[in-house]
Design a protein around this motif. Sequence first.
Motif, PDB file in Angstrom:
ATOM      1  N   TRP A 162      73.839  37.793 -18.573  1.00 49.54           N
ATOM      2  CA  TRP A 162      72.442  37.870 -18.143  1.00 49.54           C
ATOM      3  C   TRP A 162      71.802  36.491 -18.077  1.00 49.54           C
ATOM      4  O   TRP A 162      70.978  36.225 -17.192  1.00 49.54           O
ATOM      5  CB  TRP A 162      71.647  38.795 -19.065  1.00 49.54           C
ATOM      6  N   LEU A 163      72.178  35.602 -18.990  1.00 48.86           N
ATOM      7  CA  LEU A 163      71.642  34.246 -18.960  1.00 48.86           C
ATOM      8  C   LEU A 163      72.017  33.536 -17.664  1.00 48.86           C
ATOM      9  O   LEU A 163      71.178  32.926 -16.998  1.00 48.86           O
ATOM     10  CB  LEU A 163      72.165  33.452 -20.170  1.00 48.86           C
ATOM     11  N   LYS A 164      73.288  33.633 -17.287  1.00 47.37           N
ATOM     12  CA  LYS A 164      73.728  33.012 -16.038  1.00 47.37           C
ATOM     13  C   LYS A 164      73.116  33.739 -14.835  1.00 47.37           C
ATOM     14  O   LYS A 164      72.722  33.098 -13.843  1.00 47.37           O
ATOM     15  CB  LYS A 164      75.259  33.077 -15.955  1.00 47.37           C
ATOM     16  N   ILE A 198      70.722  35.356  -9.610  1.00 45.88           N
ATOM     17  CA  ILE A 198      70.028  36.451  -8.925  1.00 45.88           C
ATOM     18  C   ILE A 198      68.838  35.941  -8.126  1.00 45.88           C
ATOM     19  O   ILE A 198      68.403  36.577  -7.161  1.00 45.88           O
ATOM     20  CB  ILE A 198      69.574  37.527  -9.939  1.00 45.88           C
ATOM     21  N   SER A 199      68.337  34.778  -8.501  1.00 42.16           N
ATOM     22  CA  SER A 199      67.171  34.225  -7.824  1.00 42.16           C
ATOM     23  C   SER A 199      67.533  33.064  -6.908  1.00 42.16           C
ATOM     24  O   SER A 199      67.266  33.094  -5.700  1.00 42.16           O
ATOM     25  CB  SER A 199      66.135  33.772  -8.868  1.00 42.16           C
ATOM     26  N   PHE A 200      68.173  32.043  -7.448  1.00 42.61           N
ATOM     27  CA  PHE A 200      68.480  30.856  -6.646  1.00 42.61           C
ATOM     28  C   PHE A 200      69.469  31.141  -5.513  1.00 42.61           C
ATOM     29  O   PHE A 200      69.333  30.605  -4.412  1.00 42.61           O
ATOM     30  CB  PHE A 200      69.034  29.740  -7.536  1.00 42.61           C
ATOM     31  N   ASN A 201      70.466  31.973  -5.769  1.00 45.64           N
ATOM     32  CA  ASN A 201      71.500  32.175  -4.740  1.00 45.64           C
ATOM     33  C   ASN A 201      70.955  32.818  -3.466  1.00 45.64           C
ATOM     34  O   ASN A 201      71.147  32.271  -2.377  1.00 45.64           O
ATOM     35  CB  ASN A 201      72.669  32.979  -5.314  1.00 45.64           C
ATOM     36  N   THR A 207      59.204  35.240 -10.897  1.00 44.17           N
ATOM     37  CA  THR A 207      58.994  36.689 -10.913  1.00 44.17           C
ATOM     38  C   THR A 207      60.325  37.430 -10.926  1.00 44.17           C
ATOM     39  O   THR A 207      60.502  38.427 -11.648  1.00 44.17           O
ATOM     40  CB  THR A 207      58.160  37.119  -9.689  1.00 44.17           C
ATOM     41  N   MET A 208      61.280  36.971 -10.134  1.00 44.57           N
ATOM     42  CA  MET A 208      62.604  37.596 -10.118  1.00 44.57           C
ATOM     43  C   MET A 208      63.262  37.504 -11.485  1.00 44.57           C
ATOM     44  O   MET A 208      63.892  38.454 -11.958  1.00 44.57           O
ATOM     45  CB  MET A 208      63.486  36.933  -9.059  1.00 44.57           C
ATOM     46  N   MET A 209      63.114  36.362 -12.138  1.00 50.35           N
ATOM     47  CA  MET A 209      63.693  36.197 -13.473  1.00 50.35           C
ATOM     48  C   MET A 209      63.023  37.118 -14.480  1.00 50.35           C
ATOM     49  O   MET A 209      63.692  37.710 -15.340  1.00 50.35           O
ATOM     50  CB  MET A 209      63.561  34.739 -13.920  1.00 50.35           C
ATOM     51  N   THR A 210      61.705  37.262 -14.380  1.00 51.07           N
ATOM     52  CA  THR A 210      60.975  38.150 -15.302  1.00 51.07           C
ATOM     53  C   THR A 210      61.449  39.594 -15.156  1.00 51.07           C
ATOM     54  O   THR A 210      61.680  40.305 -16.145  1.00 51.07           O
ATOM     55  CB  THR A 210      59.462  38.065 -15.028  1.00 51.07           C
ATOM     56  N   GLU A 211      61.613  40.047 -13.923  1.00 54.47           N
ATOM     57  CA  GLU A 211      62.093  41.410 -13.685  1.00 54.47           C
ATOM     58  C   GLU A 211      63.527  41.581 -14.191  1.00 54.47           C
ATOM     59  O   GLU A 211      63.879  42.633 -14.746  1.00 54.47           O
ATOM     60  CB  GLU A 211      62.010  41.729 -12.196  1.00 54.47           C
ATOM     61  N   THR A 246      59.950  42.793  -6.704  1.00 52.74           N
ATOM     62  CA  THR A 246      60.329  41.531  -6.058  1.00 52.74           C
ATOM     63  C   THR A 246      61.833  41.467  -5.832  1.00 52.74           C
ATOM     64  O   THR A 246      62.302  41.009  -4.785  1.00 52.74           O
ATOM     65  CB  THR A 246      59.860  40.329  -6.894  1.00 52.74           C
ATOM     66  N   LEU A 247      62.605  41.937  -6.806  1.00 54.77           N
ATOM     67  CA  LEU A 247      64.054  41.982  -6.622  1.00 54.77           C
ATOM     68  C   LEU A 247      64.414  42.866  -5.433  1.00 54.77           C
ATOM     69  O   LEU A 247      65.310  42.537  -4.647  1.00 54.77           O
ATOM     70  CB  LEU A 247      64.739  42.501  -7.886  1.00 54.77           C
ATOM     71  N   ARG A 248      63.727  43.989  -5.300  1.00 53.32           N
ATOM     72  CA  ARG A 248      64.014  44.889  -4.178  1.00 53.32           C
ATOM     73  C   ARG A 248      63.692  44.225  -2.835  1.00 53.32           C
ATOM     74  O   ARG A 248      64.428  44.383  -1.854  1.00 53.32           O
ATOM     75  CB  ARG A 248      63.213  46.188  -4.324  1.00 53.32           C
ATOM     76  N   THR A 249      62.593  43.481  -2.779  1.00 53.47           N
ATOM     77  CA  THR A 249      62.202  42.813  -1.538  1.00 53.47           C
ATOM     78  C   THR A 249      63.226  41.747  -1.143  1.00 53.47           C
ATOM     79  O   THR A 249      63.685  41.699   0.006  1.00 53.47           O
ATOM     80  CB  THR A 249      60.817  42.168  -1.690  1.00 53.47           C
ATOM     81  N   VAL A 250      63.587  40.889  -2.093  1.00 53.66           N
ATOM     82  CA  VAL A 250      64.555  39.831  -1.798  1.00 53.66           C
ATOM     83  C   VAL A 250      65.924  40.433  -1.491  1.00 53.66           C
ATOM     84  O   VAL A 250      66.660  39.926  -0.640  1.00 53.66           O
ATOM     85  CB  VAL A 250      64.635  38.828  -2.969  1.00 53.66           C
ATOM     86  N   HIS A 251      66.247  41.540  -2.158  1.00 56.87           N
ATOM     87  CA  HIS A 251      67.508  42.218  -1.880  1.00 56.87           C
ATOM     88  C   HIS A 251      67.553  42.710  -0.436  1.00 56.87           C
ATOM     89  O   HIS A 251      68.559  42.549   0.263  1.00 56.87           O
ATOM     90  CB  HIS A 251      67.698  43.393  -2.841  1.00 56.87           C
TER      91      HIS A 251
END
Length: 323
Positions: free
Chosen positions: A202-204, A209-212, A237-241, A306-311
Amino acid sequence: MKVAVLGAGAIGAYVGAALHRAGADVHLIARGPHLAAMRQYGVRVRSPRGDFTAHPRATDDPAEVGPSDYVFLGLKATSYAACGPLIEPLLHDTTAIVAAQNGIPWWYFHRHGGPWDGRRLESVDPQGAVSAVLAPDRAVGCVVYAATELEQPGVVRHVEGTRFSIGEPGRGVSARCLTLSEAMRAGGLKCPVEPDLRRDIWLKLLGNISFNPISALARATMRQMCLHGGTRQVIETMMTETLAVAAALGCAVGVSIERRLAGAERVGDHRTSTLQDLERGKPLELDVLLSAVVELAEITGVPVPTLRTVHALSDLLALRSAA
């Protein structure tokens, strides 16, 4: 100790070169100009820690390698389900498969314990296709904190980081992990054996999940994404989720988002592996990054808008780049 590196690209060749330098019996499995260059000149590592060249055996035929004690899997996760003919000749009864993948591994719920123990994630193991090829009991988890690029065939540019955290899906510290750790450290790498590797996953993943996906959508480097105010806010925001999903699964990561961003900014103008794949016309490894966490959010009931949107955006990019 006999080690086969299946998929000896930038990371695989770097690890293989380090292990060979430590005295392990290393066999690199690759193809094309990269294989030809490694056969002729060895693996040439260019690193701020010091350049070196190693000459492990290199082939495109796993049958020439034969059963090995460890298979270091440098393939993209998108290739796992189809790698059966390649990996089968490398296995004996106790061969460990060390998958150096980003994101959520196919074995994530193997020996997890609790209500989700043994659950299969469709996003990373559709209809059990990956588990059928890579038996979860063979898996040794590996979280890669090193950044490398294939500068040219046979030449690996080591950008930063030497840490490869490993661990058992069932937690605890095993003899096979300790043996591998010792060999990796003898080759100049950091290789802690983590009693519970899921925290490192999860740390990595916070970064991946955000930068890539953002790097691929914006064609931006790590530094550029961190310095752009709007992008930085989306990444936060992606990291928080993502941390909320991890917490719902009982995993406390224990790192601040600001610290994670600061570490990414220090990497500088490095292109993520997803951006490199996009530029080279290769499949984008996003299922194990975004799709898996969205699926885990559905399982745990955690909202991740936000994860869903970027996904959705990055999935369309992946489909268009593959067309």
